[in-house]
Design a protein around this motif. Structure first.
Motif, short mmCIF file in Angstrom:
data_model
loop_
_atom_site.label_atom_id
_atom_site.label_comp_id
_atom_site.label_asym_id
_atom_site.label_seq_id
_atom_site.Cartn_x
_atom_site.Cartn_y
_atom_site.Cartn_z
N PHE A 15 0.85 -1.19 0.00
CA PHE A 15 0.00 0.00 0.00
C PHE A 15 0.89 1.24 0.00
O PHE A 15 1.89 1.29 0.70
CB PHE A 15 -0.93 -0.01 1.22
N ALA A 16 0.52 2.24 -0.79
CA ALA A 16 1.33 3.45 -0.92
C ALA A 16 1.34 4.23 0.39
O ALA A 16 0.32 4.38 1.05
CB ALA A 16 0.79 4.32 -2.04
N ALA A 17 2.53 4.70 0.75
CA ALA A 17 2.70 5.59 1.90
C ALA A 17 3.43 6.82 1.38
O ALA A 17 3.68 6.94 0.19
CB ALA A 17 3.49 4.89 3.01
N GLY A 18 3.79 7.70 2.28
CA GLY A 18 4.56 8.88 1.89
C GLY A 18 5.99 8.49 1.58
O GLY A 18 6.35 7.32 1.54
N SER A 19 6.83 9.49 1.41
CA SER A 19 8.23 9.28 1.09
C SER A 19 9.02 8.88 2.34
O SER A 19 8.91 9.52 3.38
CB SER A 19 8.80 10.57 0.51
N VAL A 35 1.58 5.47 9.72
CA VAL A 35 2.95 5.33 9.24
C VAL A 35 3.63 6.70 9.24
O VAL A 35 3.13 7.64 8.62
CB VAL A 35 2.97 4.74 7.81
N ALA A 36 4.77 6.79 9.95
CA ALA A 36 5.57 8.02 9.95
C ALA A 36 6.44 8.00 8.69
O ALA A 36 7.15 7.03 8.43
CB ALA A 36 6.45 8.07 11.20
N ASN A 37 6.36 9.06 7.91
CA ASN A 37 7.11 9.17 6.65
C ASN A 37 8.19 10.24 6.80
O ASN A 37 7.89 11.44 6.80
CB ASN A 37 6.17 9.54 5.51
N SER A 38 9.46 9.81 6.94
CA SER A 38 10.55 10.75 7.22
C SER A 38 10.89 11.63 6.03
O SER A 38 11.35 12.75 6.21
CB SER A 38 11.79 10.01 7.70
N GLY A 39 10.67 11.15 4.82
CA GLY A 39 11.00 11.94 3.64
C GLY A 39 9.98 13.00 3.28
O GLY A 39 10.32 14.04 2.74
N ILE A 43 2.27 11.80 8.18
CA ILE A 43 1.79 10.51 8.67
C ILE A 43 0.73 10.00 7.71
O ILE A 43 -0.26 10.68 7.44
CB ILE A 43 1.13 10.64 10.06
N SER A 44 0.95 8.81 7.16
CA SER A 44 -0.08 8.16 6.36
C SER A 44 -0.96 7.38 7.32
O SER A 44 -0.46 6.68 8.20
CB SER A 44 0.56 7.19 5.35
N ALA A 45 -2.28 7.50 7.17
CA ALA A 45 -3.22 6.84 8.06
C ALA A 45 -4.17 5.97 7.24
O ALA A 45 -4.64 6.38 6.18
CB ALA A 45 -4.01 7.88 8.85
N GLY A 60 -8.27 12.86 4.76
CA GLY A 60 -7.35 13.84 5.31
C GLY A 60 -5.91 13.37 5.34
O GLY A 60 -5.00 14.16 5.58
N SER A 61 -5.70 12.08 5.13
CA SER A 61 -4.34 11.52 5.13
C SER A 61 -3.64 11.86 3.83
O SER A 61 -4.28 11.83 2.77
CB SER A 61 -4.43 10.00 5.29
N PRO A 62 -2.37 12.21 3.86
CA PRO A 62 -1.46 12.20 5.00
C PRO A 62 -1.62 13.46 5.86
O PRO A 62 -2.02 14.52 5.38
CB PRO A 62 -0.08 12.15 4.36
#
Length: 119
Positions: A15-19, A35-39, A43-45, A60-62
């Motif tokens: 599943f796609a998350a942020g960078s 999911v915490a996305n450091s790049g 936060i992806s929810a 509303g995510s991310p």
């Protein structure tokens, strides 16, 4: 597989998350994953389908967070999410009905230079 421990991918996975996803946490009821996305500094929810395990992005995510989030935790009662980043901790309230995140007043809470954090 309960008999031999073999893992089978959930339909639609990955599943796609942020960078730069760096950490993930599931609420204590197994309804939501964050999911915490450091790049991408967010936060992806996702809502977790209880039958298939598939993930659906929460409206509303991310959700924005501080710079380079590196860890994430859901408190034991499932009311709050905490994200540690390069300068402090961002805190969010979880909407129990939707899983959406709302920043807590005063968040982010920044670290003072030279401060020591203990757990």
């Amino acid at each position: 597989d309960p008999a031999d421990g073999t893992l089978t991918p959930v339909s639609g996975s990955p599943f796609a998350a942020g960078s730069g996803p760096s950490a993930a946490a599931v609420d204590p009821y197994g309804k939501y994953v964050y999911v915490a996305n450091s790049g991408s500094n967010d936060i992806s929810a996702y809502a977790i389908d209880p039958d298939s395990g598939a993930l659906t992005p929460i409206a509303g995510s991310p959700f924005p967070t501080g710079s380079a989030p590196s860890s994430i935790a859901v408190e034991p009662l499932g009311h709050f999410v905490y994200v540690e980043d390069a300068i402090g901790v961002s805190a969010y309230q979880i909407d129990a009905r939707t899983g959406a995140l709302t920043p807590i007043s005063g968040s982010p809470f920044t670290f003072a230079y030279g401060s020591v954090i203990s757990y």
